[in-house]
Motif scaffolding. Structure first.
Motif, mmCIF file in Angstrom:
data_model
loop_
_atom_site.group_PDB
_atom_site.id
_atom_site.type_symbol
_atom_site.label_atom_id
_atom_site.label_comp_id
_atom_site.label_asym_id
_atom_site.label_seq_id
_atom_site.Cartn_x
_atom_site.Cartn_y
_atom_site.Cartn_z
ATOM 1 N N ASP A 125 -19.749 -45.399 -5.551
ATOM 2 C CA ASP A 125 -19.006 -44.213 -5.998
ATOM 3 C C ASP A 125 -17.511 -44.535 -5.993
ATOM 4 O O ASP A 125 -16.790 -44.227 -5.052
ATOM 5 N N TRP A 126 -17.031 -45.133 -7.078
ATOM 6 C CA TRP A 126 -15.647 -45.588 -7.150
ATOM 7 C C TRP A 126 -14.646 -44.437 -7.202
ATOM 8 O O TRP A 126 -13.559 -44.507 -6.641
ATOM 9 N N ASP A 127 -14.999 -43.349 -7.888
ATOM 10 C CA ASP A 127 -14.041 -42.256 -8.084
ATOM 11 C C ASP A 127 -14.243 -41.079 -7.126
ATOM 12 O O ASP A 127 -13.560 -40.061 -7.228
ATOM 13 N N ASP A 133 -21.002 -45.171 -9.562
ATOM 14 C CA ASP A 133 -20.423 -45.728 -10.777
ATOM 15 C C ASP A 133 -20.800 -47.209 -10.902
ATOM 16 O O ASP A 133 -21.282 -47.831 -9.956
ATOM 17 N N ARG A 147 -17.917 -45.065 -15.484
ATOM 18 C CA ARG A 147 -18.124 -43.900 -14.627
ATOM 19 C C ARG A 147 -19.481 -43.260 -14.907
ATOM 20 O O ARG A 147 -19.892 -43.122 -16.052
ATOM 21 N N ALA A 160 -14.539 -46.467 -18.452
ATOM 22 C CA ALA A 160 -13.251 -46.075 -17.892
ATOM 23 C C ALA A 160 -12.254 -47.220 -18.013
ATOM 24 O O ALA A 160 -11.211 -47.210 -17.352
ATOM 25 N N ARG A 206 -10.224 -39.216 -10.952
ATOM 26 C CA ARG A 206 -11.522 -38.813 -11.488
ATOM 27 C C ARG A 206 -11.409 -38.570 -12.964
ATOM 28 O O ARG A 206 -10.370 -38.210 -13.450
#
Length: 206
Positions: A125-127, A133, A147, A160, A206
């Motif tokens: 979950d990068w964002d 993601d 994303r 992204a 985000r």
């Protein structure tokens, strides 16, 4: 385990059957992806993987499978993405439950993603929006971010852009909060050996 030294092994680990022990999902050069069940050991913290794979997943084309596991559709079990020599990304949804893990191929060209050559995914979950993601390494095109924008059980990614333009050749990314500041940093391996650590600076977008 009876796994002999050979060209190109790419492991991923995750508890597929919910028994508290991580299964081994092993990408190979020409045999696709092999899944080995972990039945646990006799002592605390020990592991015992079966000698024969519980599943074999073939690539529809290409070689050099590079798997990654994450719950991509939010149903509580681990799904599977895998890169390959062609630069595209394969997706298997986990349609099983408990001991009956069952990966079903959804697509061998996820979102039309093409890293050029040697796609190598990491999933996290990068964002910070609660969805896993896709961070994608490549042979020579740097590292890109895709994303997860899926809703209500769907699996869908949107580009992204470039996350890291200048990355080691054959970039193999992994992400973790290396410095304990609450965001994910980027570790990258490559053909030259060693690991490069990129510390994340600034707020999560985000």
């Amino acid at each position: 385990m009876p796994i002999e030294g050979a060209y190109h092994y790419a492991p991923a680990l995750g508890d597929l059957d919910g028994d508290g022990f991580d299964e081994l999902v092993l990408g190979t050069w020409q045999e696709g992806i092999l899944v080995y069940r972990n039945r646990g050991g006799s002592g605390r913290g020990s592991n015992r993987w079966d000698s024969e794979p519980m599943a074999r997943l073939e690539l529809t084309r290409g070689s050099n499978a590079t798997p990654a596991l994450a719950d991509l559709d939010g149903d509580g079990d681990l799904d599977l993405v895998a890169g390959e020599s062609s630069g595209e990304v394969n997706l298997w949804r986990n349609e099983g439950s408990g001991d009956a893990t069952a990966f079903q191929l959804v697509t061998d060209r996820l979102e039309g993603i093409d890293a050029g050559r040697r796609s190598r995914p990491a999933v996290n979950d990068w964002d910070g929006d609660g969805r896993a993601d896709l961070i994608l390494g490549s042979e020579s095109a740097g590292i890109t971010l895709w994303r997860n924008v899926g809703r209500s059980g769907e699996i869908r990614f949107e580009s992204a852009g470039i996350l890291l333009a200048e990355a080691p050749t054959f970039a193999a990314p992994a992400v973790a909060d290396a410095d304990g500041d609450g965001d994910l940093d980027l570790f990258v391996g490559g053909i030259g050996g060693g690991i490069v650590l990129y510390e994340r600076i600034g707020p999560v977008s985000r």
